[in-house]
Design a protein around this motif. Sequence first.
Motif, PDB file in Angstrom:
ATOM      1  N   VAL A  84       0.147 -17.792  -1.276  1.00 36.89           N
ATOM      2  CA  VAL A  84       1.146 -16.716  -1.191  1.00 36.89           C
ATOM      3  C   VAL A  84       0.771 -15.579  -2.137  1.00 36.89           C
ATOM      4  O   VAL A  84       0.857 -14.402  -1.771  1.00 36.89           O
ATOM      5  N   GLY A  85       0.343 -15.918  -3.348  1.00 37.16           N
ATOM      6  CA  GLY A  85      -0.054 -14.890  -4.312  1.00 37.16           C
ATOM      7  C   GLY A  85      -1.231 -14.069  -3.815  1.00 37.16           C
ATOM      8  O   GLY A  85      -1.239 -12.838  -3.934  1.00 37.16           O
ATOM      9  N   THR A  86      -2.224 -14.736  -3.249  1.00 30.36           N
ATOM     10  CA  THR A  86      -3.389 -14.032  -2.715  1.00 30.36           C
ATOM     11  C   THR A  86      -2.987 -13.110  -1.569  1.00 30.36           C
ATOM     12  O   THR A  86      -3.456 -11.969  -1.480  1.00 30.36           O
ATOM     13  N   ALA A  87      -2.116 -13.593  -0.711  1.00 29.45           N
ATOM     14  CA  ALA A  87      -1.647 -12.765   0.406  1.00 29.45           C
ATOM     15  C   ALA A  87      -0.921 -11.526  -0.108  1.00 29.45           C
ATOM     16  O   ALA A  87      -1.138 -10.417   0.390  1.00 29.45           O
ATOM     17  N   LEU A  88      -0.078 -11.691  -1.108  1.00 32.06           N
ATOM     18  CA  LEU A  88       0.659 -10.544  -1.655  1.00 32.06           C
ATOM     19  C   LEU A  88      -0.278  -9.531  -2.298  1.00 32.06           C
ATOM     20  O   LEU A  88      -0.092  -8.319  -2.144  1.00 32.06           O
ATOM     21  N   VAL A  89      -1.290 -10.005  -3.010  1.00 35.25           N
ATOM     22  CA  VAL A  89      -2.256  -9.096  -3.638  1.00 35.25           C
ATOM     23  C   VAL A  89      -3.012  -8.326  -2.564  1.00 35.25           C
ATOM     24  O   VAL A  89      -3.204  -7.112  -2.675  1.00 35.25           O
ATOM     25  N   ARG A  90      -3.433  -9.013  -1.505  1.00 33.98           N
ATOM     26  CA  ARG A  90      -4.170  -8.326  -0.435  1.00 33.98           C
ATOM     27  C   ARG A  90      -3.296  -7.319   0.289  1.00 33.98           C
ATOM     28  O   ARG A  90      -3.761  -6.243   0.658  1.00 33.98           O
ATOM     29  N   ILE A  91      -2.039  -7.653   0.496  1.00 34.56           N
ATOM     30  CA  ILE A  91      -1.121  -6.701   1.123  1.00 34.56           C
ATOM     31  C   ILE A  91      -0.956  -5.479   0.230  1.00 34.56           C
ATOM     32  O   ILE A  91      -0.999  -4.338   0.698  1.00 34.56           O
ATOM     33  N   TYR A  92      -0.789  -5.692  -1.072  1.00 31.89           N
ATOM     34  CA  TYR A  92      -0.642  -4.581  -2.019  1.00 31.89           C
ATOM     35  C   TYR A  92      -1.894  -3.707  -2.013  1.00 31.89           C
ATOM     36  O   TYR A  92      -1.793  -2.478  -1.978  1.00 31.89           O
ATOM     37  N   GLN A  93      -3.080  -4.321  -2.041  1.00 28.45           N
ATOM     38  CA  GLN A  93      -4.326  -3.560  -2.034  1.00 28.45           C
ATOM     39  C   GLN A  93      -4.464  -2.765  -0.740  1.00 28.45           C
ATOM     40  O   GLN A  93      -4.919  -1.617  -0.756  1.00 28.45           O
ATOM     41  N   ASN A  94      -4.065  -3.359   0.357  1.00 22.50           N
ATOM     42  CA  ASN A  94      -4.152  -2.677   1.641  1.00 22.50           C
ATOM     43  C   ASN A  94      -3.235  -1.465   1.683  1.00 22.50           C
ATOM     44  O   ASN A  94      -3.603  -0.422   2.204  1.00 22.50           O
ATOM     45  N   THR A  95      -2.037  -1.578   1.137  1.00 20.94           N
ATOM     46  CA  THR A  95      -1.123  -0.438   1.142  1.00 20.94           C
ATOM     47  C   THR A  95      -1.633   0.660   0.217  1.00 20.94           C
ATOM     48  O   THR A  95      -1.409   1.834   0.487  1.00 20.94           O
ATOM     49  N   GLN A  96      -2.314   0.306  -0.867  1.00 21.75           N
ATOM     50  CA  GLN A  96      -2.866   1.311  -1.777  1.00 21.75           C
ATOM     51  C   GLN A  96      -4.015   2.079  -1.106  1.00 21.75           C
ATOM     52  O   GLN A  96      -4.153   3.271  -1.312  1.00 21.75           O
ATOM     53  N   GLU A  97      -4.831   1.400  -0.324  1.00 22.52           N
ATOM     54  CA  GLU A  97      -5.948   2.058   0.355  1.00 22.52           C
ATOM     55  C   GLU A  97      -5.460   3.043   1.405  1.00 22.52           C
ATOM     56  O   GLU A  97      -6.073   4.071   1.628  1.00 22.52           O
ATOM     57  N   GLU A  98      -4.361   2.747   2.059  1.00 27.60           N
ATOM     58  CA  GLU A  98      -3.837   3.619   3.103  1.00 27.60           C
ATOM     59  C   GLU A  98      -3.277   4.915   2.535  1.00 27.60           C
ATOM     60  O   GLU A  98      -3.198   5.910   3.223  1.00 27.60           O
ATOM     61  N   HIS A  99      -2.894   4.918   1.260  1.00 28.32           N
ATOM     62  CA  HIS A  99      -2.287   6.098   0.644  1.00 28.32           C
ATOM     63  C   HIS A  99      -3.329   7.067   0.114  1.00 28.32           C
ATOM     64  O   HIS A  99      -3.001   8.152  -0.292  1.00 28.32           O
ATOM     65  N   HIS A 100      -4.593   6.696   0.110  1.00 33.13           N
ATOM     66  CA  HIS A 100      -5.636   7.599  -0.417  1.00 33.13           C
ATOM     67  C   HIS A 100      -6.174   8.474   0.641  1.00 33.13           C
ATOM     68  O   HIS A 100      -6.441   8.359   1.679  1.00 33.13           O
TER      69      HIS A 100
END
Length: 50
Positions: A34-50
């Motif tokens: 679950v922690g890994t999934a949350l980190v990957r989701i967070y990283q993915n949302t950060q990449e979309e904002h750049h």
Amino acid sequence: MMATISELIENAMHSTTAGFVGVGLIFIYMAVIVGTALVRIYQNTQEEHH
């Protein structure tokens, strides 16, 4: 999901020491997943904002 977790806890209380440790390791494994999934989701949302 909650029924599965409560069943694991209930069965662990009636189990041997090895079984209790096994259930603990299952919880740790689930937390890592679950922690890994949350980190990957967070990283993915950060990449979309750049």
